[in-house]
Design a protein around this motif. Sequence first.
Motif, PDB file in Angstrom:
ATOM      1  N   LYS A   5       0.835  -1.194   0.000  1.00 22.09           N
ATOM      2  CA  LYS A   5       0.000   0.000   0.000  1.00 22.09           C
ATOM      3  C   LYS A   5       0.874   1.250   0.000  1.00 22.09           C
ATOM      4  N   LYS A   6       1.962   1.211   0.772  1.00 25.53           N
ATOM      5  CA  LYS A   6       2.848   2.355   0.874  1.00 25.53           C
ATOM      6  C   LYS A   6       3.450   2.701  -0.477  1.00 25.53           C
ATOM      7  N   LEU A   7       3.770   1.686  -1.270  1.00 29.38           N
ATOM      8  CA  LEU A   7       4.352   1.908  -2.588  1.00 29.38           C
ATOM      9  C   LEU A   7       3.418   2.748  -3.453  1.00 29.38           C
ATOM     10  N   VAL A   8       2.131   2.431  -3.418  1.00 24.50           N
ATOM     11  CA  VAL A   8       1.163   3.142  -4.230  1.00 24.50           C
ATOM     12  C   VAL A   8       0.869   4.523  -3.648  1.00 24.50           C
ATOM     13  N   GLU A   9       0.903   4.643  -2.341  1.00 26.63           N
ATOM     14  CA  GLU A   9       0.617   5.929  -1.711  1.00 26.63           C
ATOM     15  C   GLU A   9       1.673   6.979  -2.028  1.00 26.63           C
ATOM     16  N   GLN A  10       2.805   6.565  -2.564  1.00 29.48           N
ATOM     17  CA  GLN A  10       3.826   7.527  -2.960  1.00 29.48           C
ATOM     18  C   GLN A  10       3.366   8.379  -4.138  1.00 29.48           C
ATOM     19  N   ILE A  11       2.307   7.972  -4.816  1.00 32.67           N
ATOM     20  CA  ILE A  11       1.773   8.727  -5.943  1.00 32.67           C
ATOM     21  C   ILE A  11       0.589   9.569  -5.476  1.00 32.67           C
ATOM     22  N   LYS A  28       8.708   7.883  -9.733  1.00 34.17           N
ATOM     23  CA  LYS A  28       8.507   6.621  -9.017  1.00 34.17           C
ATOM     24  C   LYS A  28       8.466   5.425  -9.964  1.00 34.17           C
ATOM     25  N   ALA A  29       8.012   5.640 -11.200  1.00 39.27           N
ATOM     26  CA  ALA A  29       7.996   4.545 -12.172  1.00 39.27           C
ATOM     27  C   ALA A  29       9.367   4.353 -12.829  1.00 39.27           C
ATOM     28  N   GLY A  30      10.344   5.159 -12.414  1.00 37.47           N
ATOM     29  CA  GLY A  30      11.716   4.971 -12.888  1.00 37.47           C
ATOM     30  C   GLY A  30      11.952   5.420 -14.313  1.00 37.47           C
ATOM     31  N   LEU A  31      11.177   6.424 -14.793  1.00 39.73           N
ATOM     32  CA  LEU A  31      11.346   6.893 -16.169  1.00 39.73           C
ATOM     33  C   LEU A  31      12.462   7.919 -16.291  1.00 39.73           C
ATOM     34  N   ILE A  32      12.552   8.816 -15.307  1.00 37.24           N
ATOM     35  CA  ILE A  32      13.557   9.888 -15.383  1.00 37.24           C
ATOM     36  C   ILE A  32      14.176  10.100 -14.012  1.00 37.24           C
ATOM     37  N   ASP A  33      15.253  10.863 -14.023  1.00 39.40           N
ATOM     38  CA  ASP A  33      15.812  11.389 -12.789  1.00 39.40           C
ATOM     39  C   ASP A  33      16.287  12.801 -13.083  1.00 39.40           C
ATOM     40  N   TYR A  34      16.313  13.626 -12.053  1.00 43.88           N
ATOM     41  CA  TYR A  34      16.796  14.992 -12.217  1.00 43.88           C
ATOM     42  C   TYR A  34      18.321  15.011 -12.162  1.00 43.88           C
ATOM     43  N   THR A  35      18.919  16.071 -12.702  1.00 40.75           N
ATOM     44  CA  THR A  35      20.377  16.152 -12.794  1.00 40.75           C
ATOM     45  C   THR A  35      20.865  17.475 -12.223  1.00 40.75           C
ATOM     46  N   SER A  36      22.173  17.605 -12.167  1.00 36.47           N
ATOM     47  CA  SER A  36      22.786  18.857 -11.727  1.00 36.47           C
ATOM     48  C   SER A  36      22.704  19.919 -12.817  1.00 36.47           C
ATOM     49  N   VAL A  37      22.343  19.520 -14.023  1.00 31.48           N
ATOM     50  CA  VAL A  37      22.179  20.459 -15.132  1.00 31.48           C
ATOM     51  C   VAL A  37      20.725  20.929 -15.124  1.00 31.48           C
ATOM     52  N   SER A 281      -2.605   4.610  -9.714  1.00 24.18           N
ATOM     53  CA  SER A 281      -1.598   3.605  -9.368  1.00 24.18           C
ATOM     54  C   SER A 281      -0.322   3.761 -10.177  1.00 24.18           C
ATOM     55  N   GLY A 282      -0.336   4.697 -11.148  1.00 26.82           N
ATOM     56  CA  GLY A 282       0.872   4.944 -11.928  1.00 26.82           C
ATOM     57  C   GLY A 282       0.643   4.903 -13.418  1.00 26.82           C
ATOM     58  N   LEU A 283       1.629   4.388 -14.122  1.00 26.78           N
ATOM     59  CA  LEU A 283       1.580   4.287 -15.581  1.00 26.78           C
ATOM     60  C   LEU A 283       0.564   3.249 -16.042  1.00 26.78           C
ATOM     61  N   LYS A 334       5.187  -6.960  -5.613  1.00 26.53           N
ATOM     62  CA  LYS A 334       5.458  -7.081  -7.051  1.00 26.53           C
ATOM     63  C   LYS A 334       4.281  -6.563  -7.874  1.00 26.53           C
ATOM     64  N   PHE A 335       3.066  -6.918  -7.468  1.00 22.93           N
ATOM     65  CA  PHE A 335       1.883  -6.472  -8.210  1.00 22.93           C
ATOM     66  C   PHE A 335       1.808  -4.943  -8.228  1.00 22.93           C
ATOM     67  N   ALA A 336       2.010  -4.323  -7.044  1.00 21.51           N
ATOM     68  CA  ALA A 336       1.928  -2.866  -6.945  1.00 21.51           C
ATOM     69  C   ALA A 336       3.030  -2.201  -7.769  1.00 21.51           C
ATOM     70  N   GLU A 337       4.222  -2.772  -7.728  1.00 25.86           N
ATOM     71  CA  GLU A 337       5.351  -2.217  -8.462  1.00 25.86           C
ATOM     72  C   GLU A 337       5.109  -2.283  -9.971  1.00 25.86           C
ATOM     73  N   GLN A 338       4.592  -3.416 -10.426  1.00 24.80           N
ATOM     74  CA  GLN A 338       4.354  -3.572 -11.862  1.00 24.80           C
ATOM     75  C   GLN A 338       3.191  -2.712 -12.348  1.00 24.80           C
ATOM     76  N   GLU A 339       2.215  -2.496 -11.470  1.00 27.61           N
ATOM     77  CA  GLU A 339       1.140  -1.567 -11.821  1.00 27.61           C
ATOM     78  C   GLU A 339       1.695  -0.159 -11.969  1.00 27.61           C
ATOM     79  N   MET A 340       2.559   0.228 -11.046  1.00 22.15           N
ATOM     80  CA  MET A 340       3.159   1.558 -11.118  1.00 22.15           C
ATOM     81  C   MET A 340       3.933   1.744 -12.427  1.00 22.15           C
ATOM     82  N   ARG A 341       4.598   0.699 -12.885  1.00 15.02           N
ATOM     83  CA  ARG A 341       5.406   0.778 -14.098  1.00 15.02           C
ATOM     84  C   ARG A 341       4.580   0.590 -15.378  1.00 15.02           C
ATOM     85  N   GLY A 342       3.298   0.286 -15.216  1.00 15.76           N
ATOM     86  CA  GLY A 342       2.407   0.266 -16.375  1.00 15.76           C
ATOM     87  C   GLY A 342       2.468  -0.963 -17.243  1.00 15.76           C
TER      88      GLY A 342
END
Length: 477
Positions: A5-11, A28-37, A281-283, A334-342
Amino acid sequence: MAKDKKLVEQITSMEEDFAQWYTDVVTKAGLIDYTSVKGCMVLKPAGYAIWELIQSQLDARFKETGVENVYLPMFIPESLLQKEKDHVEGFAPEVAWVTHGGLNPLQERMCVRPTSETLFCDFYAKDIQSYRDLPKVYNQWCSVVRWEKETRPFLRSREFLWQEGHTAHATAEDAEARTIQMLNVYADFCEQVLAMPVIKGRKTDKEKFAGAEATYTIEALMHDGKALQSGTSHNFGDGFAKAFGIQYTDKENKLQYVHQTSWGMTTRLIGAVIMVHGDDSGLVLPPRVAPTQVMIVPIMQKKEGVLEKAAELKDMLKAYRVKVDDSDKNPGFKFAEQEMRGIPLRVEVGPKDIEAGQAVVVRRDTREKTIVPFAELEVKIGEILEQMQQDMFDRALAHREENTHTATNWDEFTDILEKKQGFIKGMWCGDQECEIAIKEETGATTRCMPFEQENLGETCVHCGKPAKKMVYFGKAY
């Protein structure tokens, strides 16, 4: 289950704060990250894999129309950029300049390409001599830099990935035909691959590309009711050719100027997919653009034979993009994580399933569960993926239709903007001053003059003067 539940509540909920929901999903779905630029992003493997699928499928469609890929430099000398007045004025606020090479000042500063019209023109001026050299139908996959003040992952960043097509033709008719052809390629791709319905039309002169005679666009509606320009195709006429001296000798041995086009799509398409199809739930990825289409989840995987069956199913489903999640996380996580990743489909298999000779298939978009015998799994997976692709398009289309409104006067227009969301169809007089006033008073802009025109009245929705075109208006990203 508390962890799951906590994994999904991050959204953040979409309805609570759509902008924060979007930011949560892309990170949270691991698509991007921010940079120093500042204003630039890291495309992580999950995000870049989506772009690779977009790129490969678009590239194949381009090549079916005769397009060839090339690559030109990323630096443009200032003198070259200055050759087309409207073009340079349009891009001047966004240009990043290089002034030094190592420790030494450059004799002429260079911009990092915001787009490559001028470089292609310089190249074509040398490469095109005769009518036999035409048409030139080139495209390049590259990154460009535009010094945006406000950025948002995928939708607007200072450096982004795209493709830019640049073509040269003997006649105005050939150039116009190519301009429309590529717009149709874009529209078909968005609808058939991204499950995203679009409206095709022409931009007003105020909104057209700097230096173009005409700009055509595909406009999509996001979940929050804002529009997103998702692809553009420009007819340059012979304006750039005259500025750069791009001429050819015709069949009568007379010198003629070429007619040019340009067209592009960018990584903002990933943002569009997120905002059209995502949920709390994400993507939710359309199967045709999902890097992993099927994730096999072994249940009670330490039990004898479970991991072996999962591996066997993976081999059986190798016609699809399939993986096995054999990590030591519990199934709920695993189910929650895969839902988040679409991931479109989840295949669950445990000891009881093995004994019964079947697996449980779960759709990401509807969470619908289907029990499928192992012997039928390969065919059934294909059927479910195709159905899911179509259902996602149908839902997006229904959402657009439900959020497309008609205004016949200014009171209706402002009332719709105040109480509803989405596109507004209205008649327009064609006066740029009126168009500017609409934006200043409401924040809504002209999205396009659609090819499929409707007569909604005789007068402009804003000023009451005789109307010339039906226009889609909306607030946009």
